[in-house]
Design an enzyme around this catalytic site. Structure first.
Site, PDB file in Angstrom:
ATOM      1  N   VAL A  66       3.376  21.909  51.995  1.00  0.00           N
ATOM      2  CA  VAL A  66       2.457  22.204  51.817  1.00  0.00           C
ATOM      3  C   VAL A  66       2.113  23.899  51.647  1.00  0.00           C
ATOM      4  O   VAL A  66       2.015  24.082  53.360  1.00  0.00           O
ATOM      5  CB  VAL A  66       1.775  21.456  51.593  1.00  0.00           C
ATOM      6  N   CYS A  67       1.756  24.440  50.901  1.00  0.00           N
ATOM      7  CA  CYS A  67       1.055  26.245  51.128  1.00  0.00           C
ATOM      8  C   CYS A  67       1.503  26.654  51.961  1.00  0.00           C
ATOM      9  O   CYS A  67       3.030  26.820  52.890  1.00  0.00           O
ATOM     10  CB  CYS A  67      -0.349  25.583  51.472  1.00  0.00           C
ATOM     11  N   THR A  68       1.014  27.217  53.821  1.00  0.00           N
ATOM     12  CA  THR A  68       1.729  27.974  54.214  1.00  0.00           C
ATOM     13  C   THR A  68       2.352  27.712  55.466  1.00  0.00           C
ATOM     14  O   THR A  68       3.227  27.163  56.260  1.00  0.00           O
ATOM     15  CB  THR A  68       1.028  29.353  55.329  1.00  0.00           C
TER      16      THR A  68
END
Lengths: 228, 228
Positions: free
Chosen positions: A102-104
């Site tokens: 998820v995300c970075t």
């Protein structure tokens, strides 16, 4: 897939807690699923906010997972150059059914070399950084490329997790969880992406993240030099 | 409003962690805001999922808050009849600028008597229970009635928190946080409310929650008998 279904999420210092807690809420709603929160040690870890996160298992004790998930946050700058973390992820990924982020968190997967030649999602501010690892960044909430399933920034983790549950179990299970979590979003403003945010809000945010962005690029370049 | 802005969220056993962690992610993104996680004691508290939550302060040590927020979850059944909790909330509410809740946290506010004559939101499954406390349930994501600001079920906490930030600070701040959290939701299915969920998913969920629903009504009736 093992029975019970084993899903493990990495926990680490300065993780963006909602990257983790959104998916954990979804995964924990699957009857019989075993959800692990994993870090080097069992001691509580500070998140990016006031919330302290307590791992449930360590790298050493973690069973082989069906799904390994890496959330994002400023803490990923340290992770992309942390061989102990990258080794753990590579070992789990070799036996896992799905390798996810998820995300970075996708930058950490990138630093393991596991996204080379794959399409992947990340936070809107990190698409160019993700490309350093040989991935093709997509601007979607959820990106599925073979067994790599990656979510966009922070709240995209909820869309990601519901999508993953529909794959792991079935659509009815994902819909039941969506209903339980009353996930019928109605953002009060329309500023959730660089394409829709007012220009001055985007400019403000870019200015605010410039220093951390410089650190992120620096860390990713060092990491990419090893795997590319 | 005090400087710094003081926002406190109740933490309690069997809280639905996303009711709390969504808003906490938003509130923690306000520069200079002080976010407190409050419980009777400082020891870690089990949530409804694998996540353990660590309070940052106790009822006794908590400063007067500008915003008091009560998240929901199965744990609210115990809270609505817990005088120590209700007393703490009444005392904080007397000095707070905003008295707020997410999901079935509104039932706990109801049990303090603080929602009598107010419109309020709650989880879709709890609207009739909320009415026992003299509140007028609304089926909106966020409900603002004077200084009571209440959110709907679980994920509505994110909409609620962004709305509250726009009131506490300004719209630009809320939009900047929305952009940072990439809150541009794209649910993979359309099952997030009883109105949109497939009939069989709604039936499945109603069957699954029937036992907990019975406990919730029982607890709320006892609580309502004291304040109504």
């Amino acid at each position: 897939m093992s029975s019970p279904l084993r899903i493990g999420c990495l926990v680490f210092p300065r993780v963006t807690q909602l990257d983790l807690t959104g998916p954990v809420q979804v995964f924990s709603s699957v009857p019989g699923a075993e959800v692990h929160l994993i870090w080097k040690r069992i001691e509580p870890v500070p998140s990016d906010s006031v919330l302290t996160l307590t791992p449930t298992t360590t790298f050493a004790d973690c069973p082989q997972l069906d799904v390994i998930c890496v959330p994002g946050g400023f803490g990923t700058d340290a992770l992309v150059n942390d061989e102990e973390v990258l080794d753990f992820l590579r070992k789990q990924a070799a036996g896992a059914k799905y390798v996810t982020s998820v995300c970075t968190g996708s930058l950490v997967l990138g630093a393991t070399g596991l996204l080379k030649g794959y399409r992947a999602a990340t936070h809107w501010s990190a698409t160019e950084v993700l490309a350093l690892f040989g991935a093709t960044p997509t601007r979607t909430r959820v990106c599925i490329d073979r067994n790599r399933i990656t979510g966009g920034g922070v709240t995209a983790g909820i869309d990601f997790a519901l999508t993953l549950v529909s794959i792991l179990v079935d659509r009815t299970m994902a819909e039941a969880i969506q209903l339980r979590l009353e996930y019928n979003p109605a953002p009060p403003f329309n500023a959730g992406s660089p394409e829709t945010a007012p220009a001055e809000v985007l400019a403000l945010m870019k200015e605010r993240i410039a220093p951390s962005q410089a650190r992120r690029i620096e860390a990713a370049k060092r990491a990419a030099a090893r795997v590319m």
